[in-house]
Design a protein around this motif. Structure first.
Motif, short mmCIF file in Angstrom:
data_model
loop_
_atom_site.label_atom_id
_atom_site.label_comp_id
_atom_site.label_asym_id
_atom_site.label_seq_id
_atom_site.Cartn_x
_atom_site.Cartn_y
_atom_site.Cartn_z
N PHE A 229 -27.66 112.50 -11.22
CA PHE A 229 -26.97 111.43 -10.54
C PHE A 229 -26.15 110.64 -11.56
CE2 PHE A 229 -30.09 112.29 -7.37
CZ PHE A 229 -29.49 111.95 -6.18
N TYR A 230 -25.32 109.78 -11.04
CA TYR A 230 -24.51 108.97 -11.95
C TYR A 230 -25.37 108.09 -12.83
CZ TYR A 230 -21.68 105.13 -13.56
OH TYR A 230 -21.10 104.18 -14.35
N ASN A 231 -26.38 107.45 -12.23
CA ASN A 231 -27.17 106.50 -13.03
C ASN A 231 -28.05 107.21 -14.04
OD1 ASN A 231 -28.89 107.61 -11.19
ND2 ASN A 231 -29.93 105.73 -10.68
N THR A 234 -25.29 111.62 -16.08
CA THR A 234 -24.83 113.01 -16.10
C THR A 234 -23.38 113.11 -16.58
OG1 THR A 234 -26.28 113.33 -14.23
CG2 THR A 234 -24.81 115.10 -14.74
N ASP A 235 -22.59 112.10 -16.30
CA ASP A 235 -21.20 112.12 -16.80
C ASP A 235 -21.17 112.12 -18.33
OD1 ASP A 235 -19.99 112.05 -14.29
OD2 ASP A 235 -20.43 109.92 -14.14
N THR A 238 -22.10 115.52 -19.42
CA THR A 238 -20.99 116.45 -19.24
C THR A 238 -19.97 116.32 -20.36
OG1 THR A 238 -21.29 116.09 -16.89
CG2 THR A 238 -19.35 117.28 -17.55
N LYS A 261 -24.03 115.52 -9.22
CA LYS A 261 -23.19 115.72 -10.40
C LYS A 261 -23.34 117.12 -10.98
CE LYS A 261 -21.54 111.51 -11.03
NZ LYS A 261 -20.14 111.19 -11.15
N ASP A 264 -20.12 118.92 -11.54
CA ASP A 264 -19.35 118.54 -12.73
C ASP A 264 -19.81 119.33 -13.95
OD1 ASP A 264 -18.03 116.82 -11.19
OD2 ASP A 264 -18.91 114.99 -12.00
N SER A 303 -29.75 108.76 -19.79
CA SER A 303 -29.72 107.88 -18.62
C SER A 303 -28.98 106.58 -18.91
CB SER A 303 -31.15 107.57 -18.22
OG SER A 303 -31.18 106.79 -17.07
N GLY B 432 -18.11 109.22 -18.85
CA GLY B 432 -18.41 108.31 -17.75
C GLY B 432 -17.62 108.63 -16.51
N PRO B 433 -17.23 107.60 -15.86
CA PRO B 433 -16.60 107.81 -14.55
C PRO B 433 -15.16 108.21 -14.69
CG PRO B 433 -16.73 105.50 -15.02
CD PRO B 433 -17.30 106.20 -16.21
#
Lengths: 486, 536
Positions: A229-231, A234-235, A238, A261, A264, A303, B432-433
């Motif tokens: 998840f975003y929180n 995972t970004d 990535t 995610k 991604d 995280s 990030g986003p």
């Protein structure tokens, strides 16, 4: 301390989140309940009905689970109806002769309703917060208001880390003295490091067993187990993986978990042609976590927010060196020789992972000792003992001055009244709720009054003496307090 | 939040298990009831326990940190002694024992109760409003000038419509003056652009051209859009791919693969582009196009990158929009000489093409005016007023006030030239986003322009003569299509021009509204119309 007989309680754990659904809160409730049973208390668990789990069930150790039929709206949280839970809740509480209602998880509306109704019925309430929340966005503000409502009249709050305590104190405007910090724990036996016999038995079907300690040219495996998840960052992951793999030959990733995610990550793998160096396992069961963890040398936890981070304790218990972001309660969890901290940004994460890889290659980290150390740090028995002290404090078994300190005795406290424990008088409760806000306070008072009227109605309609008392499961011999910290 | 490094792990873990929990003192946890040993600090403390506006944006400002608690935490302040004294009951035991300091760690077994709240460390990392930015009055006012400008130009348009509608202003005068102003503005604009290009190094020239020449696009029709997204945008994709992949030397083989793939796709999409070129220009052979491709793939792309003139671009697209709005088949094939092979003096060529398209659009509009006039004639006037009000409101709300399409695009490396380039770079680099950011460039700018032209079209149907319709429509194109381009560059160019323009616009709009409202000749109708429209 004193040789008086230790009181035992009838405790109801209430949360929307329980088995068969996997998760940290669920296992926390189960483990805590088991250990409290071991200490001679009676524990029941109230949750909503899951698919295939309805009615009453018994778990190991005589823990009784009530699956209350309730509408589930989002991620297995039940629909928040303020009052509809009351009749069946009252029935269960009276039937089981409950003294203490212990709610878990701030997103569980069942828990908050139970706390409200329990106070109306004159029971002691405890609430355990497992998560951190923000303050800025509209959803958080709304959630915090509801939390304030629910916690205005709770007897004690337990948080899983000091950061979580600060967060909860600020969100719900609590007196910090009525918030205890009791961490999560792990069942260390379930997270043993890899043994040689397992390697020879061919546990690694087709996978090369990790070389310990790895030489300069051996493959280093970095494990990531998290819901994507975003929180969970995972970004960040990535973005960091290609750079880590680029900087360090002979490294590879194993990623377990599922979530929105995941796509991604897969795109990243495709774009950088890293199929042979990044392995994505998809969702795994909690029992398999250990088997995945022992395949690696380093556990990476990117995280963005975390109240406690049980998974890094599990990873350390498996003998992995932990790289984690320095957010939330994570810095409190593990000693610095087991972890490498990174700021939650891409560059620092890459750099910290590089340091960890270098340390592992140089054989500077004695990961084989981690298991015993973690075992001595965290145990559920310890958690149960400390939770028991909270129960003692709110029910008056240990004196107020012992529990809260001295000044609370002298001064009259709005939260606790003169008796040292929170008064059940409706007017006192209304005073506490009234302070919640200009409009919200009045609304909350209205809710409490309605709740009280429902209570009176229920007393008339379903009198107490017509509710059967259910026989107790044979209790265990209560252990003497203080003699159990293993 | 960094924990103190734990050098005493071995000692900390096993010990302290059977020590009784010491007494917790309320005064030690609640700041409000702290025994104020030092009188001088009490006032300071009181002021700091309440939030003051400065707390909102002091970078890391738990005000408590600077208060005497920090001293007492070290254990040698006078308040610490006070606390010890309060803890009188079994104080002898706890005082005799040398207690470890409270640590904010979970893995250490500490001799403190679970609900102990350490005043020194509790909330020490609290940041209040870390991202808040205090606003100053005058910069804020300066920022509103962009909106004021646009609102004023809308008002001027309305005033002109009312003037034409009441036959107090000759439509020829309106369109004559505005066309003259547009011409002068174009000359200034052209001068500025030329100046800027000369001041830039030739490497940047290409990119700035991409950015500069494509103002917030007024929703070109699909054919045009494809053309300009493949034409000038393509080289920047190529360069961005090169940069993004060349950062990954580890997977060398894979990067070359990727590069080849991308080049293949590039080439696959290029011939189509060149095909269009050759059809439009006729002189451009296929071989020429492929040689262009070669240059293009190299990533320098210096020669291909000179697209058409912005006026011609926007004018042509506006033209087709207005013709779409009038639901007639597109009579004027949009003038598309803009992506041809550039002659050496590209500026001169651009100028000529602009003039060409301006003439074209002039005559197209002239031909279209009778149709536009009768297009919504059957709709009742009330509906027209309401509709044009909402359309103009839409125009104001969705207008692209940022103006970043000038500055940001020109100087940014490979970002935001095309969405594809951003997607590639962000997925491999931005943390990030990142993927969410590429949606920043939303199509609302074209929505805004479209709404305004639609408004002018429906308003035009209230006018009795073809000449009036023609002047109003042409005027609206000038006001809503071309004038924002000029305004943005003026703002980018010099703050003084921007302020001057703002003042002029405000004065013009105010005077116009005054004239319209102040005329006693036909009070009811004037008030009716402008009251309806002037709100927007």
């Amino acid at each position: 301390m004193t040789p008086r007989s230790r009181p035992t309680y009838n405790i109801a754990m209430v949360s929307d989140f329980f088995f068969p659904q996997p998760g940290g809160v669920e296992s926390h409730i189960y483990q805590l309940s088991t250990k409290l049973r071991d200490r001679g208390h009676k524990v029941i668990i109230i949750t909503h009905a899951y698919e295939g789990r309805t009615g009453v069930r018994y778990l190991t150790n005589g823990i009784k689970v009530y699956h209350v039929p309730f509408l589930v709206v989002y991620r297995s949280a039940s629909f928040p109806t303020v009052f509809s839970f009351f009749p069946i809740f009252r029935n269960i509480v009276l039937r089981e002769k409950i003294d203490i209602v212990h709610g878990h998880a701030s997103l569980s509306s069942l828990c908050h309703e139970a706390i409200l109704h329990a106070r109306t019925m004159g029971l002691r309430t405890v609430y355990t917060d497992h998560s951190l929340f923000g303050f800025a966005d509209a959803a958080s503000i709304f959630a915090n208001k509801l939390l304030k409502f629910s916690l205005s009249d709770v007897d004690h709050v337990i948080c899983v880390s000091h950061t979580c305590k600060e967060n909860t104190v600020l969100r719900a405007s609590l007196d910090p003295l009525m918030v205890s910090v009791i961490p999560n724990a792990v069942v260390a036996e379930n997270f043993r490091p890899l043994e040689d016999s397992e390697v020879q038995n061919g546990m690694f079907k087709g996978h090369p067993a990790p070389v310990r300690p790895p030489g300069p040219d051996d493959m280093i495996t970095i494990v990531v187990i998290s819901r994507l998840f975003y929180n969970k960052g995972t970004d960040l992951l990535t973005a960091a993986i290609p750079r880590i793999l680029e900087n360090h030959p002979n490294t590879r990733f194993i990623i377990a978990g599922d979530g929105p995610k995941a796509i991604d990550l897969e795109q990243m793998i495709e774009q950088n042609v890293l199929q042979d160096r990044v392995e994505m396992l998809g969702p795994i069961r909690h029992e398999e976590v250990r088997d995945v963890m022992v395949r690696g040398h380093i556990y990476l936890h990117p995280s963005l927010t975390e109240a406690f981070g049980t998974v890094i304790v599990e990873a350390a218990s498996c003998g992995l060196y932990v790289v984690c972001t320095q957010v939330g309660g994570i810095p409190e969890v593990l000693p610095s020789h087991m972890t490498v901290f990174a700021k939650p940004e891409e560059d620092d994460l890459v750099e910290a992972t590089g340091r960890a890889i270098a340390a592992i290659r140089a054989n500077k980290v004695r990961t084989e000792l981690f298991h015993e150390q973690v075992k001595s740090m965290y145990s559920w028995t310890n958690v149960a003992t400390r939770t028991e002290r909270v129960y003692d404090g709110i029910s008056g078994a240990i004196s107020e001055e012992e529990f809260y300190g001295y000044e609370a005795v002298d001064g009259w406290s709005a939260t606790r009244g003169r008796s040292g424990v929170q008064s059940f008088a409706l007017i006192d409760r209304l005073k506490r709720y009234y302070g919640c806000g200009i409009w919200a306070g009045k609304l909350f008072c209205l809710c409490v009054i309605v709740d009280y009227l429902i209570f009176l109605f229920l007393e008339l309609w379903f009198p107490r003496d017509q509710i059967d008392i259910c026989p107790d499961w044979p209790r265990k011999e209560p252990k003497e307090r203080g003699k159990d910290a293993d | 939040m960094a924990p103190p490094p734990g050098p005493h792990i071995q000692s900390a873990i096993p010990s302290d298990t059977e020590t009784p929990f010491p007494k917790l003192v309320r005064s030690s946890t609640l700041p409000a009831s702290l025994p104020t040993s030092s009188r001088s600090s009490s006032l300071h403390h009181r002021s700091s326990s309440h939030l003051s506006p400065e707390d909102a944006y002091a970078p890391t400002s738990p005000p408590r940190r600077a208060t005497p608690y920090a001293n007492s935490a070290a254990g040698n302040g006078p308040s610490a002694d006070d606390r010890r004294r309060i803890r009188h009951n079994d104080g002898s035991r706890s005082r005799s024992r040398r207690r470890k300091r409270f640590q904010k760690l979970l893995w250490v077994k500490q001799s403190y109760p679970d609900n102990y709240t350490d005043q020194a460390t509790f909330l020490e990392n609290l940041q209040r409003n870390p991202r808040v930015r205090p606003y100053d009055f005058w910069p804020l006012v300066a920022d509103t000038t962009v909106i004021v400008q646009h609102v004023c130009s809308v008002i001027i348009f309305i005033v002109c419509f009312v003037g034409i509608f009441q036959e107090r202003v000759s439509p020829v005068a309106v369109v004559g003056w505005s066309s003259f102003a547009t011409f002068v503005g174009w000359l200034i604009w052209d001068y500025w652009v030329t100046q800027e290009l000369q001041s830039l190094p030739p490497d940047h020239e290409a990119r700035t051209l991409i950015g500069r020449e494509y103002p917030p696009p007024p929703a070109p029709p699909p054919s045009l859009r494809r053309q300009d997204s493949t034409g000038p945008g393509r080289p920047s994709i190529a360069t961005s791919i090169v940069t993004s992949t060349s950062n990954l030397p580890s997977a060398a083989s894979s990067t070359t693969n990727l590069l080849q793939d991308q080049n293949a796709s590039l080439q696959a999409s290029q011939p189509q582009n060149n095909g269009e070129n050759s059809t439009t220009t006729g002189s451009n052979g296929n071989g020429n196009g492929s040689s262009n491709n070669g240059e293009n793939g190299n990533g320098s792309g210096n020669t291909l990158l000179v697209p058409g003139h912005p006026h011609s671009r926007s004018v042509s697209s506006l033209n087709s929009i207005s013709s779409q709005a009038s639901t007639t088949p597109n009579p004027a094939n949009p003038p598309t000489p803009n992506v041809t092979t550039p002659p050496p003096s590209s500026r001169m060529y651009a100028r000529i093409s602009t003039i060409k398209s301006a003439i074209l659009i002039y005559f197209t509009l002239l031909g279209l005016s009778p149709i536009l006039k009768s297009l919504t004639r059957s709709t009742s006037s009330d509906s027209i007023w309401a509709m044009s009000f909402w359309l103009l409101a839409l125009n104001i709300f969705f207008f692209d006030y940022s103006g970043t399409s000038w500055v940001g695009r020109g100087t940014g490396s490979s970002s935001s030239a095309t969405a594809a380039a951003v997607a590639i770079t962000s997925s491999s680099h931005a943390p990030g986003p990142g993927p969410g950011m590429k949606k920043k460039k939303m199509p609302v700018a074209s929505l805004s322009t479209n709404a305004a032209l639609m408004a002018s079209t429906v308003l035009a149907s209230r006018l009795p003569s073809t000449g009036q319709v023609f002047s109003l429509t042409l005027f609206s194109i000038e006001v809503f299509g071309l004038f924002p381009v000029f305004r943005q560059l003026a703002r980018h160019r010099s703050w003084r021009y921007h302020v001057l323009l703002t003042v002029a616009l405000v004065c013009g709009a105010g005077a116009g509204v005054g004239i319209i409202l102040g005329d006693p000749a036909r009070p009811c109708e004037a008030v009716g119309v402008s009251g309806e429209l002037g709100v927007s």
